[in-house]
Design a protein around this motif. Structure first.
Motif: not given
Length: 194
Positions: A163-185
């Motif tokens: 809903e508008p106004g709600q807060r959350f964290d976003l964790v993006a995940r991918w593989r690059q060069g065979g390794e698992r990577r992620e970014a947490a916002l």
């Protein structure tokens, strides 16, 4: 030259570039505002990847889809589902592969992926949204999965299903060069009407 918040536009951009360069070394998140819309945005850069996550105001998203043939109620429903515009860019020499259903929206101890485009498409078919509008919707969405070569990028809208106004964290995940990577916002928020 006009002043804006004590900084000229050039100084503001230089400060933004310096922060982004600093973030590139540690994969940290820089938080700012879109200079055109005033919407909040977050930028993560590190490990050969750039991830830009920009909030969209409900009215901005509603107008976008009304302009593409959506009925009022369908455009309003989507615009109030916490929509963000995401740009993911591969800055490395290795292939980057992601699947959006592996990304996580975390809120109040719960974790789930963003709302899949196919869920929205099923709603639009049931609601009788015209095919040309559904096609425009498809083209404006962040791809559900992609493999990006060096310099490749993916962009589009994603519904976080909040809903508008709600807060959350976003964790993006991918593989690059065979390794698992992620970014947490962390501590992203869904803008309210403006």
């Amino acid at each position: 030259m006009a002043q804006r918040g004590g900084l000229t536009p050039i100084l503001f951009m230089l400060a933004w570039i310096a922060l982004a360069a600093q973030a590139a070394h540690g994969g940290e998140v820089v938080h700012g505002e879109d200079p055109d819309t005033g919407a909040p945005l977050w930028h993560w850069r590190g490990e050969g990847t750039s991830l830009r996550v920009a909030a969209r105001f409900p009215g901005q998203t509603r107008a976008f889809f009304l302009g593409r043939g959506f009925p009022e109620e369908a455009a309003k429903e989507y615009s109030r589902s916490c929509v963000f515009h995401i740009t993911l860019e591969n800055l490395s020499g290795e292939k980057l592969r992601y699947t959006l259903d592996q990304w996580r929206v975390r809120r109040e101890g719960q974790s789930r992926p963003p709302v899949p485009e196919q869920d929205w498409q099923a709603r639009w078919r049931t609601a009788g949204v015209p095919e040309r509008a559904r096609t425009a919707f498809d083209w404006s969405m962040f791809p559900a999965e992609e493999e990006l070569g060096q310099g490749g990028w993916a962009l589009g809208m994603v519904s976080m299903g909040l809903e508008p106004g709600q807060r959350f964290d976003l964790v993006a995940r991918w593989r690059q060069g065979g390794e698992r990577r992620e970014a947490a916002l962390e501590d992203l928020f869904c803008p309210k009407a403006r």
